[in-house]
Write a protein that holds these residues in place. Sequence first.
Motif, PDB file in Angstrom:
ATOM      1  N   ILE A   1       0.785  -1.141  -0.127  1.00 44.70           N
ATOM      2  CA  ILE A   1       0.063  -0.057   0.032  1.00 44.70           C
ATOM      3  C   ILE A   1       0.924   1.274  -0.050  1.00 44.70           C
ATOM      4  CG2 ILE A   1      -1.785   1.378   1.244  1.00 44.70           C
ATOM      5  CD1 ILE A   1      -2.762  -1.386   2.250  1.00 44.70           C
ATOM      6  N   VAL A   2       2.103   1.012   0.477  1.00 45.40           N
ATOM      7  CA  VAL A   2       2.851   2.422   0.661  1.00 45.40           C
ATOM      8  C   VAL A   2       3.362   2.895  -0.658  1.00 45.40           C
ATOM      9  CG1 VAL A   2       5.195   3.253   1.438  1.00 45.40           C
ATOM     10  CG2 VAL A   2       3.823   1.981   3.173  1.00 45.40           C
ATOM     11  N   PRO A   3       4.055   1.988  -1.542  1.00 38.27           N
ATOM     12  CA  PRO A   3       4.454   2.606  -2.947  1.00 38.27           C
ATOM     13  C   PRO A   3       3.025   2.797  -3.791  1.00 38.27           C
ATOM     14  CG  PRO A   3       4.973  -0.010  -2.488  1.00 38.27           C
ATOM     15  CD  PRO A   3       4.465   0.713  -1.424  1.00 38.27           C
ATOM     16  N   ILE A   4       2.093   2.054  -3.629  1.00 42.18           N
ATOM     17  CA  ILE A   4       0.624   2.295  -4.287  1.00 42.18           C
ATOM     18  C   ILE A   4       0.565   3.782  -3.962  1.00 42.18           C
ATOM     19  CG2 ILE A   4      -1.664   1.871  -4.454  1.00 42.18           C
ATOM     20  CD1 ILE A   4      -0.931  -1.321  -4.097  1.00 42.18           C
ATOM     21  N   ALA A   5       0.271   4.156  -2.705  1.00 45.85           N
ATOM     22  CA  ALA A   5       0.072   5.455  -2.315  1.00 45.85           C
ATOM     23  C   ALA A   5       0.949   6.383  -2.829  1.00 45.85           C
ATOM     24  CB  ALA A   5       0.052   5.537  -0.808  1.00 45.85           C
ATOM     25  N   MET A   6       2.362   6.288  -3.118  1.00 46.02           N
ATOM     26  CA  MET A   6       3.071   7.136  -3.459  1.00 46.02           C
ATOM     27  C   MET A   6       2.787   7.292  -5.035  1.00 46.02           C
ATOM     28  SD  MET A   6       7.298   6.608  -3.794  1.00 46.02           S
ATOM     29  CE  MET A   6       7.264   5.320  -5.210  1.00 46.02           C
ATOM     30  N   TYR A   7       2.744   6.162  -5.752  1.00 46.52           N
ATOM     31  CA  TYR A   7       2.269   6.618  -7.180  1.00 46.52           C
ATOM     32  C   TYR A   7       1.225   7.259  -7.383  1.00 46.52           C
ATOM     33  CZ  TYR A   7       6.341   3.758  -8.953  1.00 46.52           C
ATOM     34  OH  TYR A   7       7.604   3.396  -9.369  1.00 46.52           O
ATOM     35  N   ILE A   8       0.148   6.983  -6.617  1.00 43.34           N
ATOM     36  CA  ILE A   8      -1.175   7.597  -6.604  1.00 43.34           C
ATOM     37  C   ILE A   8      -0.792   9.088  -6.560  1.00 43.34           C
ATOM     38  CG2 ILE A   8      -3.304   7.964  -5.540  1.00 43.34           C
ATOM     39  CD1 ILE A   8      -3.588   5.001  -5.553  1.00 43.34           C
ATOM     40  N   PHE A   9      -0.035   9.355  -5.648  1.00 41.54           N
ATOM     41  CA  PHE A   9       0.328  10.961  -5.244  1.00 41.54           C
ATOM     42  C   PHE A   9       0.933  11.523  -6.536  1.00 41.54           C
ATOM     43  CE2 PHE A   9       2.570  14.259  -3.430  1.00 41.54           C
ATOM     44  CZ  PHE A   9       1.734  15.010  -2.786  1.00 41.54           C
ATOM     45  N   GLN A  10       2.002  10.751  -7.073  1.00 43.81           N
ATOM     46  CA  GLN A  10       2.812  11.260  -8.239  1.00 43.81           C
ATOM     47  C   GLN A  10       1.947  11.519  -9.428  1.00 43.81           C
ATOM     48  OE1 GLN A  10       5.926   8.382  -8.482  1.00 43.81           O
ATOM     49  NE2 GLN A  10       7.090   9.214  -6.689  1.00 43.81           N
ATOM     50  N   ILE A  11       1.054  10.695  -9.291  1.00 35.75           N
ATOM     51  CA  ILE A  11      -0.017  10.899 -10.580  1.00 35.75           C
ATOM     52  C   ILE A  11      -0.931  12.125 -10.298  1.00 35.75           C
ATOM     53  CG2 ILE A  11      -2.068   9.874 -11.701  1.00 35.75           C
ATOM     54  CD1 ILE A  11      -0.686   7.315 -11.364  1.00 35.75           C
ATOM     55  N   LEU A  12      -1.343  12.554  -9.287  1.00 34.65           N
ATOM     56  CA  LEU A  12      -1.995  13.538  -8.901  1.00 34.65           C
ATOM     57  C   LEU A  12      -1.189  14.663  -9.035  1.00 34.65           C
ATOM     58  CD1 LEU A  12      -4.432  12.353  -5.873  1.00 34.65           C
ATOM     59  CD2 LEU A  12      -4.891  12.709  -8.341  1.00 34.65           C
ATOM     60  N   THR A  13       0.075  14.705  -8.617  1.00 28.12           N
ATOM     61  CA  THR A  13       0.878  15.697  -8.853  1.00 28.12           C
ATOM     62  C   THR A  13       1.386  15.925 -10.408  1.00 28.12           C
ATOM     63  OG1 THR A  13       2.151  15.011  -6.731  1.00 28.12           O
ATOM     64  CG2 THR A  13       3.314  16.375  -8.092  1.00 28.12           C
ATOM     65  N   VAL A  14       1.314  15.121 -11.064  1.00 26.72           N
ATOM     66  CA  VAL A  14       1.471  15.352 -12.671  1.00 26.72           C
ATOM     67  C   VAL A  14       0.551  15.855 -13.145  1.00 26.72           C
ATOM     68  CG1 VAL A  14       1.911  13.899 -14.766  1.00 26.72           C
ATOM     69  CG2 VAL A  14       3.209  13.354 -12.786  1.00 26.72           C
ATOM     70  N   ILE A  15      -0.853  15.516 -12.629  1.00 32.88           N
ATOM     71  CA  ILE A  15      -2.001  15.997 -13.485  1.00 32.88           C
ATOM     72  C   ILE A  15      -2.174  17.541 -13.057  1.00 32.88           C
ATOM     73  CG2 ILE A  15      -4.510  15.896 -13.372  1.00 32.88           C
ATOM     74  CD1 ILE A  15      -4.222  12.820 -13.431  1.00 32.88           C
ATOM     75  N   ASN A  16      -1.562  17.904 -11.838  1.00 30.25           N
ATOM     76  CA  ASN A  16      -1.724  19.180 -11.348  1.00 30.25           C
ATOM     77  C   ASN A  16      -0.917  20.107 -11.993  1.00 30.25           C
ATOM     78  OD1 ASN A  16      -2.204  21.967  -9.925  1.00 30.25           O
ATOM     79  ND2 ASN A  16      -1.648  20.881  -8.190  1.00 30.25           N
ATOM     80  N   ASP A  17      -1.222  20.995 -13.021  1.00 31.08           N
ATOM     81  CA  ASP A  17      -0.330  21.694 -14.048  1.00 31.08           C
ATOM     82  C   ASP A  17       0.510  22.786 -13.267  1.00 31.08           C
ATOM     83  OD1 ASP A  17      -2.704  21.387 -16.659  1.00 31.08           O
ATOM     84  OD2 ASP A  17      -0.913  20.233 -16.308  1.00 31.08           O
ATOM     85  N   ASP A  18       0.205  23.107 -12.138  1.00 34.18           N
ATOM     86  CA  ASP A  18       0.694  24.197 -11.544  1.00 34.18           C
ATOM     87  C   ASP A  18       1.942  23.681 -10.474  1.00 34.18           C
ATOM     88  OD1 ASP A  18      -0.971  25.985 -12.574  1.00 34.18           O
ATOM     89  OD2 ASP A  18      -2.563  25.776 -11.065  1.00 34.18           O
TER      90      ASP A  18
END
Length: 173
Positions: free
Chosen positions: A93-110
């Motif tokens: 769950i830890v690396p899964i949460a990390m990748y989900i957060f990274q994806i949300l970070t990539v989507i956020n253009d700012d």
Amino acid sequence: MKNGKLRYRRTGNRNLILGSIIATFIAATPYFFYLYESVPDQKTWETFLFTYNSRFYGGIDIVAWTLAGKLIPLFLLFIWFFTCRHWWYHVLIVPIAMYIFQILTVINDDIQYIDSNQIFYLIPIMIFIIPSIYLLRARIFNQLNTVDKSLQDLEDEFKISPKGIKDKMKDYF
């Protein structure tokens, strides 16, 4: 007796089909990764479904490449999580949460810096997962020292019984 064999055969066929589908998706992940090459090299991408304007990245192809680099490992981690029968699978769950957060970070253009300060957002998840895994490990080794069982016997005892993905999702939600 015949009904039991028929039920086992249906379950075995279902598992074989599901396993074949999962194996095919795993084998196809390099092709999924290179789907980013079909995305245009421009700042704005207009389709009949959506319009995406890349403000931070140089072009949509860079966004697609970055997302592919995050989505493919996340996809593989989900497969590993839902098919793993070992006692420690919750630590995934830890690396899964990390990748989900990274994806949300990539989507956020700012966002200015990708992959930075994410450990602070993972700390609440790690506070729960790491001690629970450690306690489970301590319980295993406590039983190992007091009982004449091998480590494999104890690991088999803590394995989760085979379930379908739907049943595993019900356990979590």
